[in-house]
Design a protein around this motif. Structure first.
Motif, PDB file in Angstrom:
ATOM      1  N   UNK A  86      -0.407   5.549   5.772  1.00 52.37           N
ATOM      2  CA  UNK A  86       0.489   4.721   4.958  1.00 52.37           C
ATOM      3  C   UNK A  86       1.893   5.268   5.159  1.00 52.37           C
ATOM      4  N   UNK A  87       2.782   4.487   5.758  1.00 53.91           N
ATOM      5  CA  UNK A  87       4.102   5.013   6.100  1.00 53.91           C
ATOM      6  C   UNK A  87       5.209   4.033   5.758  1.00 53.91           C
ATOM      7  N   UNK A  88       6.322   4.579   5.289  1.00 51.40           N
ATOM      8  CA  UNK A  88       7.482   3.771   4.960  1.00 51.40           C
ATOM      9  C   UNK A  88       8.355   3.535   6.177  1.00 51.40           C
ATOM     10  N   UNK A 101       6.458  -0.757   3.665  1.00 50.22           N
ATOM     11  CA  UNK A 101       5.392   0.202   3.924  1.00 50.22           C
ATOM     12  C   UNK A 101       4.308  -0.498   4.731  1.00 50.22           C
ATOM     13  N   UNK A 102       3.818   0.188   5.757  1.00 46.26           N
ATOM     14  CA  UNK A 102       2.710  -0.327   6.555  1.00 46.26           C
ATOM     15  C   UNK A 102       1.473   0.520   6.319  1.00 46.26           C
ATOM     16  N   UNK A 103       0.341  -0.146   6.268  1.00 37.77           N
ATOM     17  CA  UNK A 103      -0.967   0.518   6.228  1.00 37.77           C
ATOM     18  C   UNK A 103      -1.591   0.327   7.600  1.00 37.77           C
ATOM     19  N   UNK A 104      -1.881   1.427   8.268  1.00 38.69           N
ATOM     20  CA  UNK A 104      -2.331   1.388   9.664  1.00 38.69           C
ATOM     21  C   UNK A 104      -3.647   2.137   9.800  1.00 38.69           C
ATOM     22  N   UNK A 114       6.548  -5.068   1.046  1.00 42.49           N
ATOM     23  CA  UNK A 114       7.998  -4.947   0.918  1.00 42.49           C
ATOM     24  C   UNK A 114       8.342  -4.567  -0.522  1.00 42.49           C
ATOM     25  N   UNK A 115       9.017  -3.467  -0.693  1.00 44.06           N
ATOM     26  CA  UNK A 115       9.364  -2.936  -2.015  1.00 44.06           C
ATOM     27  C   UNK A 115      10.002  -4.027  -2.881  1.00 44.06           C
ATOM     28  N   UNK A 116       9.488  -4.175  -4.093  1.00 39.29           N
ATOM     29  CA  UNK A 116       9.958  -5.254  -4.958  1.00 39.29           C
ATOM     30  C   UNK A 116      10.999  -4.799  -5.971  1.00 39.29           C
ATOM     31  N   UNK A 117      11.082  -3.508  -6.241  1.00 37.30           N
ATOM     32  CA  UNK A 117      12.064  -2.981  -7.193  1.00 37.30           C
ATOM     33  C   UNK A 117      12.995  -2.027  -6.434  1.00 37.30           C
ATOM     34  N   UNK A 170       1.858   6.004  -2.520  1.00 36.74           N
ATOM     35  CA  UNK A 170       3.238   5.698  -2.875  1.00 36.74           C
ATOM     36  C   UNK A 170       4.212   6.502  -2.005  1.00 36.74           C
ATOM     37  N   UNK A 171       4.672   5.971  -0.884  1.00 36.64           N
ATOM     38  CA  UNK A 171       5.778   6.612  -0.168  1.00 36.64           C
ATOM     39  C   UNK A 171       7.025   6.605  -1.055  1.00 36.64           C
ATOM     40  N   UNK A 172       7.712   7.746  -1.143  1.00 33.29           N
ATOM     41  CA  UNK A 172       8.858   7.863  -2.036  1.00 33.29           C
ATOM     42  C   UNK A 172      10.002   8.617  -1.370  1.00 33.29           C
TER      43      UNK A 172
END
Length: 278
Positions: A86-88, A101-104, A114-117, A170-172
């Motif tokens: 899981x990578x941003x 973020x993609x889940x591979x 696509x980040x909503x906030x 959660x990539x942050x």
């Protein structure tokens, strides 16, 4: 599906605008994870590009799509495994930019969120996503995805829990802020609350390094379904990894006592009512 899953947050230090160097760092992180038997690898927000852009033009120069060679290389590295990454990434989505973020896995890109906030100056660079966060069924449980500031809105992890997520990845990029020394940073406390309130595992991968004077909490954390921290990065460690063996499917049992259940006890019709003003 195996019961135990080795989850890792690799707290990388992306170089601002240097996509080529960041791609190499991501591919190396995937290699380390495979060498260590990791099943679910979570990398930071905007791991391909860095974060502190001056403006949209600068971000656009570092934006990529899922057709970029990075995703092919990660997929190839995962060939023959059940590992999930899981990578941003800074995404070029037609004419707009997204904090995505993609889940591979070994089959390729399974999902893009696509980040909503959007946080602070992100709104000057990116367009917010309008779609609900996904839950991806994998060999290591059902993985839901959020990005950084999304976690500050309780509705987001609740949506994922209701959709059957076992683990929320959660990539942050958590910027340093003032907080009492006796406590963990507020973002980690929010992750603990989300895990406990929804009975899900949570893995937040922060980042390291300094960009244009901005430092980060460097507080990557893995939280169990009861809200307890099972692994975390010591503050100020810099680039490091946080790894824990967990049982994601235990999150499917939402019972909290012989008579209670986190989700079954909800009363949505009351929550929708107008609050009386006395």
């Amino acid at each position: 599906m195996s019961g135990v899953a080795r989850v890792r947050c690799d707290q990388l230090a992306p170089a601002l605008g240097d996509v080529a160097a960041n791609v190499e760092g991501i591919v190396a992180a995937v290699g380390r994870a495979l060498d260590d038997g990791v099943d679910v690898l979570v990398l930071p927000e905007l791991a391909t590009s860095g974060y502190v852009f001056r403006d949209r033009t600068e971000a656009a120069a570092a934006a990529i799509t899922t057709e970029h060679a990075l995703f092919r290389r990660v997929t190839e590295r995962l060939h023959g495994t059940t590992t999930v990454v899981v990578l941003g990434f800074c995404e070029r989505d037609g004419d707009v930019l997204r904090n995505s973020v993609a889940v591979v896995d070994a089959s390729g890109v399974r999902s893009v969120y696509r980040k909503t906030h959007l946080w602070d100056r992100e709104a000057l660079v990116f367009e917010p996503g309008d779609d609900a966060p996904p839950v991806v069924t994998t060999a290591h449980g059902r993985i839901g995805v959020l990005v950084c500031y999304d976690m500050e809105f309780p509705e987001m992890p609740r949506m994922l829990a209701l959709a059957g997520a076992d683990l929320v990845a959660v990539p942050t990029n958590w910027p340093v802020g003032a907080h009492p020394e006796r406590d963990r940073v507020a973002e980690v406390i929010a992750a603990q609350a989300a895990a406990r309130g929804n009975g899900v595992f949570v893995a937040c991968c922060d980042r390291a390094g300094t960009e244009r004077g901005q430092d980060w909490n460097e507080a990557s954390v893995i939280v169990d379904q009861f809200g307890w921290v099972v692994a975390e990065a010591p503050r100020g460690t810099g680039a490091t990894t946080v790894t824990a063996d967990v049982f994601p499917t235990l999150a499917r049992d939402k019972s909290t006592s012989p008579h209670n259940d986190w989700l079954r006890d909800r009363r949505p019709t009351i929550y929708a009512r107008e609050v009386p003003q006395a």
